[in-house]
Design a protein around this motif. Structure first.
Motif, PDB file in Angstrom:
ATOM      1  N   LEU A   1       0.582  -1.052   0.029  1.00 37.71           N
ATOM      2  CA  LEU A   1       0.226   0.193  -0.121  1.00 37.71           C
ATOM      3  C   LEU A   1       0.537   1.281   0.182  1.00 37.71           C
ATOM      4  O   LEU A   1       1.801   1.404   0.811  1.00 37.71           O
ATOM      5  N   GLN A   2       0.644   2.120  -0.631  1.00 34.47           N
ATOM      6  CA  GLN A   2       1.142   3.332  -1.312  1.00 34.47           C
ATOM      7  C   GLN A   2       0.177   4.816  -0.282  1.00 34.47           C
ATOM      8  O   GLN A   2      -1.167   4.370  -0.884  1.00 34.47           O
ATOM      9  N   LEU A   3       0.865   5.325   0.214  1.00 32.32           N
ATOM     10  CA  LEU A   3       0.279   6.580   0.663  1.00 32.32           C
ATOM     11  C   LEU A   3       0.679   7.676   0.093  1.00 32.32           C
ATOM     12  O   LEU A   3       1.514   8.456   0.249  1.00 32.32           O
ATOM     13  N   VAL A   4      -0.700   8.519  -0.331  1.00 32.96           N
ATOM     14  CA  VAL A   4       0.273   9.952  -0.274  1.00 32.96           C
ATOM     15  C   VAL A   4      -0.901  11.216   0.002  1.00 32.96           C
ATOM     16  O   VAL A   4      -1.848  11.193  -0.556  1.00 32.96           O
ATOM     17  N   GLU A   5       0.323  11.987   0.503  1.00 34.71           N
ATOM     18  CA  GLU A   5      -0.786  13.244   1.367  1.00 34.71           C
ATOM     19  C   GLU A   5      -0.189  14.600   0.349  1.00 34.71           C
ATOM     20  O   GLU A   5       0.129  14.584  -0.447  1.00 34.71           O
ATOM     21  N   SER A   6      -1.751  14.854   0.154  1.00 34.60           N
ATOM     22  CA  SER A   6      -1.723  16.603  -0.330  1.00 34.60           C
ATOM     23  C   SER A   6      -2.848  17.320   0.503  1.00 34.60           C
ATOM     24  O   SER A   6      -3.704  16.898   1.453  1.00 34.60           O
ATOM     25  N   GLY A   7      -2.641  18.792   0.217  1.00 29.91           N
ATOM     26  CA  GLY A   7      -3.430  19.791   0.631  1.00 29.91           C
ATOM     27  C   GLY A   7      -3.223  20.306   1.901  1.00 29.91           C
ATOM     28  O   GLY A   7      -3.760  21.237   1.820  1.00 29.91           O
ATOM     29  N   GLY A   8      -2.392  19.980   1.754  1.00 30.17           N
ATOM     30  CA  GLY A   8      -1.464  21.082   3.294  1.00 30.17           C
ATOM     31  C   GLY A   8      -1.296  22.654   3.189  1.00 30.17           C
ATOM     32  O   GLY A   8      -1.756  22.658   0.943  1.00 30.17           O
ATOM     33  N   GLY A   9      -0.630  23.171   3.161  1.00 29.28           N
ATOM     34  CA  GLY A   9      -0.660  25.124   3.150  1.00 29.28           C
ATOM     35  C   GLY A   9      -1.045  25.825   3.835  1.00 29.28           C
ATOM     36  O   GLY A   9      -0.461  25.865   4.900  1.00 29.28           O
ATOM     37  N   LEU A  10      -0.628  27.608   3.650  1.00 28.43           N
ATOM     38  CA  LEU A  10      -0.405  28.570   4.378  1.00 28.43           C
ATOM     39  C   LEU A  10      -1.633  28.847   4.759  1.00 28.43           C
ATOM     40  O   LEU A  10      -2.251  29.118   3.453  1.00 28.43           O
ATOM     41  N   VAL A  11      -2.248  29.042   5.747  1.00 31.21           N
ATOM     42  CA  VAL A  11      -3.843  29.737   6.059  1.00 31.21           C
ATOM     43  C   VAL A  11      -3.654  30.378   7.481  1.00 31.21           C
ATOM     44  O   VAL A  11      -2.731  30.400   7.964  1.00 31.21           O
ATOM     45  N   ARG A  12      -4.837  31.449   7.051  1.00 31.06           N
ATOM     46  CA  ARG A  12      -4.950  31.897   8.621  1.00 31.06           C
ATOM     47  C   ARG A  12      -5.722  31.705   9.070  1.00 31.06           C
ATOM     48  O   ARG A  12      -6.151  30.412   9.074  1.00 31.06           O
ATOM     49  N   ALA A  13      -5.520  31.690  10.643  1.00 30.91           N
ATOM     50  CA  ALA A  13      -6.351  31.263  12.114  1.00 30.91           C
ATOM     51  C   ALA A  13      -7.642  31.178  11.341  1.00 30.91           C
ATOM     52  O   ALA A  13      -8.212  32.454  11.304  1.00 30.91           O
ATOM     53  N   GLY A  14      -8.348  30.915  12.582  1.00 34.02           N
ATOM     54  CA  GLY A  14      -9.952  30.523  11.557  1.00 34.02           C
ATOM     55  C   GLY A  14      -9.809  30.038  10.692  1.00 34.02           C
ATOM     56  O   GLY A  14     -11.295  29.829  10.158  1.00 34.02           O
ATOM     57  N   GLY A  15      -9.448  29.900   9.561  1.00 35.47           N
ATOM     58  CA  GLY A  15      -9.379  29.143   8.042  1.00 35.47           C
ATOM     59  C   GLY A  15      -9.511  27.592   7.750  1.00 35.47           C
ATOM     60  O   GLY A  15      -9.779  26.786   9.550  1.00 35.47           O
ATOM     61  N   SER A  16      -9.357  27.064   6.554  1.00 37.68           N
ATOM     62  CA  SER A  16     -10.014  25.747   6.798  1.00 37.68           C
ATOM     63  C   SER A  16      -8.889  25.244   5.602  1.00 37.68           C
ATOM     64  O   SER A  16      -9.028  25.539   4.861  1.00 37.68           O
ATOM     65  N   GLY A 121       2.959   8.189   5.164  1.00 32.48           N
ATOM     66  CA  GLY A 121       2.954   8.563   3.552  1.00 32.48           C
ATOM     67  C   GLY A 121       4.025   9.537   4.060  1.00 32.48           C
ATOM     68  O   GLY A 121       4.841   9.535   4.991  1.00 32.48           O
ATOM     69  N   GLN A 122       4.145  10.376   3.429  1.00 33.82           N
ATOM     70  CA  GLN A 122       5.469  11.137   3.554  1.00 33.82           C
ATOM     71  C   GLN A 122       5.507  12.254   4.976  1.00 33.82           C
ATOM     72  O   GLN A 122       5.736  13.068   4.706  1.00 33.82           O
ATOM     73  N   GLY A 123       3.941  12.841   4.532  1.00 30.43           N
ATOM     74  CA  GLY A 123       3.721  13.791   4.899  1.00 30.43           C
ATOM     75  C   GLY A 123       3.002  15.583   4.274  1.00 30.43           C
ATOM     76  O   GLY A 123       3.894  15.165   3.144  1.00 30.43           O
ATOM     77  N   THR A 124       2.715  15.920   4.775  1.00 28.98           N
ATOM     78  CA  THR A 124       2.043  17.206   4.212  1.00 28.98           C
ATOM     79  C   THR A 124       2.192  18.687   5.274  1.00 28.98           C
ATOM     80  O   THR A 124       2.172  18.862   6.203  1.00 28.98           O
ATOM     81  N   GLN A 125       2.449  19.654   4.760  1.00 25.50           N
ATOM     82  CA  GLN A 125       2.783  20.641   5.466  1.00 25.50           C
ATOM     83  C   GLN A 125       1.750  21.689   6.265  1.00 25.50           C
ATOM     84  O   GLN A 125       1.277  22.469   5.204  1.00 25.50           O
ATOM     85  N   VAL A 126       1.018  22.121   7.493  1.00 22.42           N
ATOM     86  CA  VAL A 126      -0.394  22.730   7.488  1.00 22.42           C
ATOM     87  C   VAL A 126       0.791  24.095   8.698  1.00 22.42           C
ATOM     88  O   VAL A 126       1.131  23.617   9.230  1.00 22.42           O
ATOM     89  N   THR A 127       0.849  25.156   7.657  1.00 17.92           N
ATOM     90  CA  THR A 127       0.729  26.391   8.648  1.00 17.92           C
ATOM     91  C   THR A 127       0.253  27.052   8.688  1.00 17.92           C
ATOM     92  O   THR A 127      -0.327  27.682   8.006  1.00 17.92           O
ATOM     93  N   VAL A 128      -0.581  27.523   9.887  1.00 16.22           N
ATOM     94  CA  VAL A 128      -1.690  28.239  10.728  1.00 16.22           C
ATOM     95  C   VAL A 128      -1.252  29.560  11.338  1.00 16.22           C
ATOM     96  O   VAL A 128      -0.336  29.387  12.273  1.00 16.22           O
ATOM     97  N   SER A 129      -0.798  31.128  10.614  1.00 18.03           N
ATOM     98  CA  SER A 129      -0.449  32.248  10.643  1.00 18.03           C
ATOM     99  C   SER A 129      -1.523  33.206  11.518  1.00 18.03           C
ATOM    100  O   SER A 129      -2.473  32.484  11.221  1.00 18.03           O
TER     101      SER A 129
END
Length: 130
Positions: A1-16, A121-129
């Protein structure tokens, strides 16, 4: 089984954000899928020290959330697309982390801490400002 994450990024507090964990190579429905995260600077500590925040079971689809994300995050599974999602709402700066999905076969959530997850998976970065 191979897992690939996506969808991370930079978002402001309160965002989604919505993270995706796409699988290939086996019947994904047979696996419980968990989302883990590790705060900045601690990624080197290894996956076993990551915080488990959510899980969806392999058999009945039951879900689990740690207290810190309960009511804000929602995990779901699309069996046709072989993908598990983590919808993250009302994000806070303390949610900033590398998010990793993992899979373990024929298991219900929450997963016993003594069990070893089968795939990561390898991971995806989520940053909340703030």
């Amino acid at each position: 089984l191979q897992l690939v994450e996506s969808g991370g990024g930079l978002v402001r507090a309160g965002g989604s954000l919505r993270l995706s964990c796409a699988a290939s190579g086996d019947t994904f429905d047979d696996y419980a899928v968990g989302w883990f995260r590790q705060a900045p600077g601690k990624e080197h500590e290894g996956i076993s020290k990551y915080e488990g925040i959510s899980c969806i079971s392999s058999m009945d689809g039951s879900t689990y959330y740690t207290d810190s994300v309960k009511g804000r995050f929602a995990i779901s599974r699309d069996s046709v697309k072989n993908t598990v999602y983590l919808q993250m709402n009302s994000l806070k700066p303390e949610d900033t982390a590398v998010y990793v999905c993992a899979a373990i076969i024929f298991t219900s959530c929450p997963v016993n801490r003594n069990l070893k997850w089968d795939y990561y998976g390898q991971g995806t970065q989520v940053t909340v400002s703030s």
